[in-house]
Each structure stands twice: as C-alpha cells, then as structure tokens.
Design a protein around this motif. Structure first.
Motif, mmCIF file in Angstrom:
data_model
loop_
_atom_site.group_PDB
_atom_site.id
_atom_site.type_symbol
_atom_site.label_atom_id
_atom_site.label_comp_id
_atom_site.label_asym_id
_atom_site.label_seq_id
_atom_site.Cartn_x
_atom_site.Cartn_y
_atom_site.Cartn_z
ATOM 1 N N ARG A 21 1.039 -1.158 -0.019
ATOM 2 C CA ARG A 21 -0.058 -0.051 0.072
ATOM 3 C C ARG A 21 0.838 1.145 0.024
ATOM 4 N N ARG A 22 0.529 2.047 -0.649
ATOM 5 C CA ARG A 22 1.293 3.372 -0.845
ATOM 6 C C ARG A 22 0.483 4.633 -0.515
ATOM 7 N N THR A 23 0.805 5.427 0.734
ATOM 8 C CA THR A 23 0.249 6.424 1.059
ATOM 9 C C THR A 23 1.020 7.617 0.481
ATOM 10 N N THR A 24 0.101 8.767 0.131
ATOM 11 C CA THR A 24 0.763 9.891 -0.378
ATOM 12 C C THR A 24 0.291 11.187 0.372
ATOM 13 N N TRP A 25 1.317 11.894 0.860
ATOM 14 C CA TRP A 25 0.953 13.233 1.308
ATOM 15 C C TRP A 25 1.156 14.438 0.524
ATOM 16 N N GLU A 51 -3.752 13.404 3.217
ATOM 17 C CA GLU A 51 -3.265 11.866 3.220
ATOM 18 C C GLU A 51 -4.143 11.218 2.540
ATOM 19 N N ASP A 83 -4.941 7.352 0.050
ATOM 20 C CA ASP A 83 -4.437 6.024 -0.013
ATOM 21 C C ASP A 83 -4.017 5.653 -1.124
ATOM 22 N N ASP A 84 -3.689 4.289 -1.363
ATOM 23 C CA ASP A 84 -3.199 3.833 -2.781
ATOM 24 C C ASP A 84 -4.227 3.933 -3.616
ATOM 25 N N ALA A 138 -7.608 10.151 3.211
ATOM 26 C CA ALA A 138 -7.810 9.338 4.339
ATOM 27 C C ALA A 138 -7.905 10.471 5.670
ATOM 28 N N ALA A 180 5.553 12.723 5.597
ATOM 29 C CA ALA A 180 4.490 12.371 6.201
ATOM 30 C C ALA A 180 4.651 13.128 7.572
#
Length: 113
Positions: free
Chosen positions: A6-10, A25, A27-28, A33, A95
């Motif tokens: 899973r890749r979270t992006t900010w 934030e 989610d993939d 989120a 993050a």
C-alpha cells in the motif's frame, strides 16, 4: 503469493478562490484518508477531518453526531483526489509535515472526535 504494498501519499494544493491550502493524506486508491485545510491569510487551520471517523459515524447511523463532527472538523473531500499534481502550487509533502499540520489543526478544533 505476492504481497500487495500500500502506498500512502501526502500532498498539498492551493485553492486560490478561497485562499486555502489543502493538505491530504491519500490512500493507494487516491481517496483522502485525512484532510487539513489551512486559511492562507492567517495560516489558521479550518478543517481537520478523517475518513475513518466519518465512516465510523456513518456506520452508527448517527446523523446528529455526524452534523456535530462536520461543524467541528469540517467536511472531507468526496471522491478520489487524483490529478492533484496539476493543481496550483501542488507538491508532495512528507508524512512528518502532514502529522505536524494534523496535530496543530486538531488542537485548534478541540480533538474530541
């Protein structure tokens, strides 16, 4: 069996019409989120909303609590937030930077969710 990462992006974007910095934030799948909105003129956080909290309220079917939550923390962006790279002043953030903004925004709004 491969493991799915899973890749979270900010990231942040600027909404010129409202003079607001929007921090996400995501989610993939590109869904927000958590979201922090900061007013440009005085850098005051105006939203600090979490998908997890919104879903919890929705699942309890407590419309009064949802209304209180939205008055206190704001309303989460609906739908995927993809395409953000094309927005004015868009940039990925760390993050750590997001967490700092999140903590400040929640303090401002009284973190009682």
């Amino acid at each position: 069996m491969g493991q799915y990462l899973r890749r979270t992006t900010w990231f942040r974007t600027y909404y010129e019409d409202g003079d607001r910095w929007l921090h996400f934030e995501a989610d993939d799948e590109g869904w927000a989120a958590r979201q922090v909105e900061v007013r440009g003129e005085d850098s005051r956080p105006v939203t600090a909303v979490s998908l997890e909290e919104v879903l919890s309220l929705r699942d309890r079917d407590d419309l009064a609590a949802m209304s209180r939550y939205e008055r206190q923390f704001g309303v989460l962006a609906e739908g995927p937030v993809d395409g953000w790279q094309d927005q004015p002043h868009a940039a990925e953030i760390s993050a750590e930077e997001f967490e700092r903004l999140w903590a400040e925004a929640r303090r401002t709004h009284g973190d009682s969710a």
